[in-house]
Design a protein around this motif. Structure first.
Motif, mmCIF file in Angstrom:
data_model
loop_
_atom_site.group_PDB
_atom_site.id
_atom_site.type_symbol
_atom_site.label_atom_id
_atom_site.label_comp_id
_atom_site.label_asym_id
_atom_site.label_seq_id
_atom_site.Cartn_x
_atom_site.Cartn_y
_atom_site.Cartn_z
ATOM 1 N N GLN A 49 0.843 -1.180 0.000
ATOM 2 C CA GLN A 49 0.000 0.000 0.000
ATOM 3 C C GLN A 49 0.888 1.243 0.000
ATOM 4 O OE1 GLN A 49 -3.199 -0.407 -0.413
ATOM 5 N NE2 GLN A 49 -3.382 -2.597 0.010
ATOM 6 N N GLY A 90 -1.470 -4.647 3.191
ATOM 7 C CA GLY A 90 -2.705 -5.292 3.616
ATOM 8 C C GLY A 90 -3.565 -5.729 2.453
ATOM 9 N N TRP A 113 -4.649 -5.205 7.779
ATOM 10 C CA TRP A 113 -3.887 -3.992 7.515
ATOM 11 C C TRP A 113 -2.686 -3.964 8.452
ATOM 12 C CZ3 TRP A 113 -4.634 -0.559 3.629
ATOM 13 C CH2 TRP A 113 -3.883 0.614 3.651
ATOM 14 N N ASN A 156 0.514 -1.605 9.584
ATOM 15 C CA ASN A 156 1.061 -0.253 9.567
ATOM 16 C C ASN A 156 2.319 -0.230 10.424
ATOM 17 O OD1 ASN A 156 1.294 2.451 11.190
ATOM 18 N ND2 ASN A 156 0.241 3.015 9.310
ATOM 19 N N SER A 212 -10.925 -4.887 3.328
ATOM 20 C CA SER A 212 -11.348 -3.732 4.110
ATOM 21 C C SER A 212 -11.412 -4.112 5.584
ATOM 22 C CB SER A 212 -12.721 -3.247 3.640
ATOM 23 O OG SER A 212 -13.231 -2.251 4.517
ATOM 24 N N THR A 213 -10.945 -3.224 6.438
ATOM 25 C CA THR A 213 -11.017 -3.465 7.882
ATOM 26 C C THR A 213 -12.110 -2.616 8.530
ATOM 27 O OG1 THR A 213 -9.275 -1.816 8.255
ATOM 28 C CG2 THR A 213 -8.583 -4.117 8.055
ATOM 29 N N ASN A 260 2.845 0.737 4.756
ATOM 30 C CA ASN A 260 1.512 0.152 4.900
ATOM 31 C C ASN A 260 1.355 -1.024 3.940
ATOM 32 O OD1 ASN A 260 0.249 1.858 6.866
ATOM 33 N ND2 ASN A 260 0.160 3.476 5.329
#
Length: 255
Positions: free
Chosen positions: A54, A93, A117, A119, A96-97, A91
């Motif tokens: 990402q 992943g 995700w 980070n 959708s979280t 980032n």
């Protein structure tokens, strides 16, 4: 690393002899701020888990110190050591979280899709080498093209992982989403990752606007690549490619 330390030590000893002498003989000093954004490039092991790269971002405050050798009038080559502070964000992943909620007379329920995700960000000490080719432009300008690299040594950071599960109408948020947030110190980084340093390479394009014969501002662009941290054994992690802007103050001959 030992060779870099020796070069920087020689530079520091030379600086101690006096700034005025350096100015006459080609001493160069640049202090600058830089920042940009890009994309994470995950490792094969990371891709195999369905994790995609990402957004990445970086920013730094650095000093470049060295010597410019004038090859001919209007053209010189600088050999610069680079020291500073760097902040880097990665980032990764998929899915959708986001968690949806619905409230009725009987209570609130939660639903989500499958997602993950990751980070990570780090505060690092930066050390490297950046040779530059300098070309004079008119009476008050010059352009410089640099190609170099080095290492960022993470001192601290943070890693967070968020998971959501493909569940509908769960009775609690915890049934559809879990979060893990860890503050990292240098020892944690060396324990968790191999290598425990971030290698980097970059290409810079600068324009110097001189106010006097030896003092000016620089306005620039950089393209950079990081060789990011990877978790030991499983090799989960990624590299990054970033593009950004830089602004600074320069002391040294034009070209």
């Amino acid at each position: 690393m030992k060779n870099i330390k020796k070069i920087l030590l020689i530079m520091a000893m030379t600086m101690a002899l006096g700034t005025s002498a350096f100015a006459a003989s080609g001493f160069e000093f640049l202090f600058q701020l830089a920042g940009g954004a890009g994309v994470v490039i995950p490792t094969k092991e990371t891709k195999d888990l369905g994790i995609k790269g990402q957004v990445s971002a970086d920013a730094d405050i650095s000093a470049q110190i060295g010597y410019m050798f004038q090859v001919k009038d209007g053209f010189g080559i600088s050999v610069l050591g680079e020291l500073g502070y760097a902040w880097d964000l990665y980032n990764m992943g998929y899915g959708s979280t986001t968690v949806d909620s619905s409230t009725t007379a009987s209570g609130t329920t939660y639903s989500a899709e499958a997602g993950m995700w990751i980070n990570q960000y780090y505060h690092s000490f930066k050390i490297g080498l950046l040779p530059k080719f300098n070309i004079g432009v008119g009476r008050k300008g010059a352009i410089a093209i640099g190609i170099g690299g080095g290492v960022k040594i993470p001192i601290s950071g943070r890693s967070s992982m968020t998971y959501t599960f493909a569940v509908e109408n769960a009775s609690t948020r915890e049934d559809v989403k879990t979060e893990n947030d860890i503050a990292l110190k240098r020892q944690d980084i060396t324990d968790m990752f191999s290598p425990s340093v971030i290698g980097y390479m970059k290409v810079t394009f600068d324009y110097y606007l001189f106010f006097t014969d030896n003092i000016g501002m620089n306005f620039g662009l950089y393209l950079g690549g990081d060789f990011g941290l990877k978790q030991k054994e499983v090799k989960i992690g990624g590299d990054s490619f970033d593009i950004g802007l830089q602004l600074g103050f320069r002391f040294g001959p034009k070209a």
